[in-house]
Scaffold this motif. Structure first.
Motif, PDB file in Angstrom:
ATOM      1  N   GLU A  17      20.406  13.605   8.274  1.00  0.00           N
ATOM      2  CA  GLU A  17      20.715  13.919   9.736  1.00  0.00           C
ATOM      3  C   GLU A  17      20.329  12.709  10.673  1.00  0.00           C
ATOM      4  OE1 GLU A  17      18.947  17.774  10.847  1.00  0.00           O
ATOM      5  OE2 GLU A  17      20.012  18.646   9.489  1.00  0.00           O
ATOM      6  N   SER A  18      20.029  11.583  10.046  1.00  0.00           N
ATOM      7  CA  SER A  18      19.670  10.746  10.789  1.00  0.00           C
ATOM      8  C   SER A  18      20.733   9.787  11.502  1.00  0.00           C
ATOM      9  CB  SER A  18      18.948   9.605   9.663  1.00  0.00           C
ATOM     10  OG  SER A  18      18.859   8.189  10.535  1.00  0.00           O
ATOM     11  N   SER A  19      20.670   9.232  12.680  1.00  0.00           N
ATOM     12  CA  SER A  19      21.780   8.444  13.404  1.00  0.00           C
ATOM     13  C   SER A  19      22.123   7.285  12.507  1.00  0.00           C
ATOM     14  CB  SER A  19      21.248   8.031  14.664  1.00  0.00           C
ATOM     15  OG  SER A  19      20.149   7.156  14.685  1.00  0.00           O
ATOM     16  N   VAL A  20      21.434   6.838  11.549  1.00  0.00           N
ATOM     17  CA  VAL A  20      21.834   5.657  10.808  1.00  0.00           C
ATOM     18  C   VAL A  20      23.339   6.227  10.019  1.00  0.00           C
ATOM     19  CG1 VAL A  20      21.023   4.190   9.120  1.00  0.00           C
ATOM     20  CG2 VAL A  20      19.350   4.853  10.637  1.00  0.00           C
ATOM     21  N   ASN A  21      23.126   7.179   9.829  1.00  0.00           N
ATOM     22  CA  ASN A  21      24.296   7.721   8.548  1.00  0.00           C
ATOM     23  C   ASN A  21      25.620   8.108   9.394  1.00  0.00           C
ATOM     24  OD1 ASN A  21      22.531   7.359   6.391  1.00  0.00           O
ATOM     25  ND2 ASN A  21      21.754   9.189   6.905  1.00  0.00           N
ATOM     26  N   PHE A  22      25.667   7.791  10.575  1.00  0.00           N
ATOM     27  CA  PHE A  22      27.187   8.134  11.126  1.00  0.00           C
ATOM     28  C   PHE A  22      27.284   7.307  12.556  1.00  0.00           C
ATOM     29  CE2 PHE A  22      24.044  11.092  13.229  1.00  0.00           C
ATOM     30  CZ  PHE A  22      24.160  10.990  14.717  1.00  0.00           C
ATOM     31  N   PRO A  23      28.435   6.890  12.916  1.00  0.00           N
ATOM     32  CA  PRO A  23      28.580   5.861  13.975  1.00  0.00           C
ATOM     33  C   PRO A  23      28.163   6.356  15.217  1.00  0.00           C
ATOM     34  CG  PRO A  23      30.745   6.689  12.945  1.00  0.00           C
ATOM     35  CD  PRO A  23      29.570   7.377  12.224  1.00  0.00           C
ATOM     36  N   MET A  24      27.231   5.541  16.026  1.00  0.00           N
ATOM     37  CA  MET A  24      26.829   5.960  17.423  1.00  0.00           C
ATOM     38  C   MET A  24      27.919   6.100  18.353  1.00  0.00           C
ATOM     39  SD  MET A  24      23.742   5.937  17.018  1.00  0.00           S
ATOM     40  CE  MET A  24      22.909   5.785  18.396  1.00  0.00           C
ATOM     41  N   GLU A  25      29.209   5.565  18.052  1.00  0.00           N
ATOM     42  CA  GLU A  25      30.279   5.809  19.068  1.00  0.00           C
ATOM     43  C   GLU A  25      30.591   7.293  19.114  1.00  0.00           C
ATOM     44  OE1 GLU A  25      30.643   3.575  16.309  1.00  0.00           O
ATOM     45  OE2 GLU A  25      30.041   1.878  17.474  1.00  0.00           O
ATOM     46  N   THR A  26      30.442   8.071  18.327  1.00  0.00           N
ATOM     47  CA  THR A  26      30.786   9.506  18.247  1.00  0.00           C
ATOM     48  C   THR A  26      29.581  10.217  19.099  1.00  0.00           C
ATOM     49  OG1 THR A  26      29.183  10.022  16.577  1.00  0.00           O
ATOM     50  CG2 THR A  26      31.295   9.537  15.873  1.00  0.00           C
ATOM     51  N   LEU A  27      28.693   9.576  19.777  1.00  0.00           N
ATOM     52  CA  LEU A  27      27.833  10.120  20.700  1.00  0.00           C
ATOM     53  C   LEU A  27      28.322  10.055  22.047  1.00  0.00           C
ATOM     54  CD1 LEU A  27      24.355   9.156  19.223  1.00  0.00           C
ATOM     55  CD2 LEU A  27      25.364  11.232  18.905  1.00  0.00           C
ATOM     56  N   LEU A  28      29.373   9.062  22.322  1.00  0.00           N
ATOM     57  CA  LEU A  28      29.996   8.939  23.672  1.00  0.00           C
ATOM     58  C   LEU A  28      30.732  10.150  23.968  1.00  0.00           C
ATOM     59  CD1 LEU A  28      30.762   5.106  23.612  1.00  0.00           C
ATOM     60  CD2 LEU A  28      28.778   6.299  24.597  1.00  0.00           C
ATOM     61  N   PRO A  29      30.838  10.575  25.243  1.00  0.00           N
ATOM     62  CA  PRO A  29      31.745  11.555  25.599  1.00  0.00           C
ATOM     63  C   PRO A  29      33.009  11.118  25.645  1.00  0.00           C
ATOM     64  CG  PRO A  29      30.590  10.715  27.688  1.00  0.00           C
ATOM     65  CD  PRO A  29      29.973  10.062  26.263  1.00  0.00           C
ATOM     66  N   ALA A  30      33.778  12.274  25.174  1.00  0.00           N
ATOM     67  CA  ALA A  30      35.375  11.754  25.108  1.00  0.00           C
ATOM     68  C   ALA A  30      35.827  11.388  26.338  1.00  0.00           C
ATOM     69  CB  ALA A  30      36.024  12.995  24.690  1.00  0.00           C
TER      70      ALA A  30
END
Length: 115
Positions: A17-30
């Motif tokens: 579940e660490s943020s290292v394992n998924f792209p940070m761009e997915t945290l931005l609002p659509a």
């Protein structure tokens, strides 16, 4: 036998579940607004000053909060911060509670009483 330096192990890689394992761009609002620059922020600041001069601090606060330069450069954010501070300083102390309750209780605001 060689010694292992445990301080160099990145334990975040091991956490699924660490943020290292998924792209940070997915945290931005659509619906991220288009990037703005300092001149756009200055236009917002001018409109806010006009609202304050017209005696409408509530709408000035709504407008300045709704027009935050989320995708803007650092200079745009500095100019916008100055506009937010101008609005907050332009609200009389006796009106502050009423204005904040109205803004927070309205559309897009947090429901509830300001303490």
């Amino acid at each position: 036998m060689s010694q292992i330096n445990y301080r160099t192990i990145n334990v975040d890689i091991l956490d699924s579940e660490s943020s290292v394992n998924f792209p940070m761009e997915t945290l931005l609002p659509a619906s991220l607004p288009p990037p703005s620059n300092a001149s756009d922020a200055a236009n917002v600041a001018n409109q806010v000053r006009q609202m304050l001069r017209g005696g409408d601090p509530e709408n000035a606060l709504r407008y300045v909060l709704d027009s935050a330069p989320l995708g803007g450069d650092d200079r745009a954010k500095e100019v916008h911060l100055a506009a937010v501070i101008d609005v907050l300083q332009g609200i009389r102390q006796g009106d502050m509670t009423r204005v904040l309750e109205s803004v927070c209780g309205g559309e897009g605001g947090r429901r509830g009483r300001i303490v």
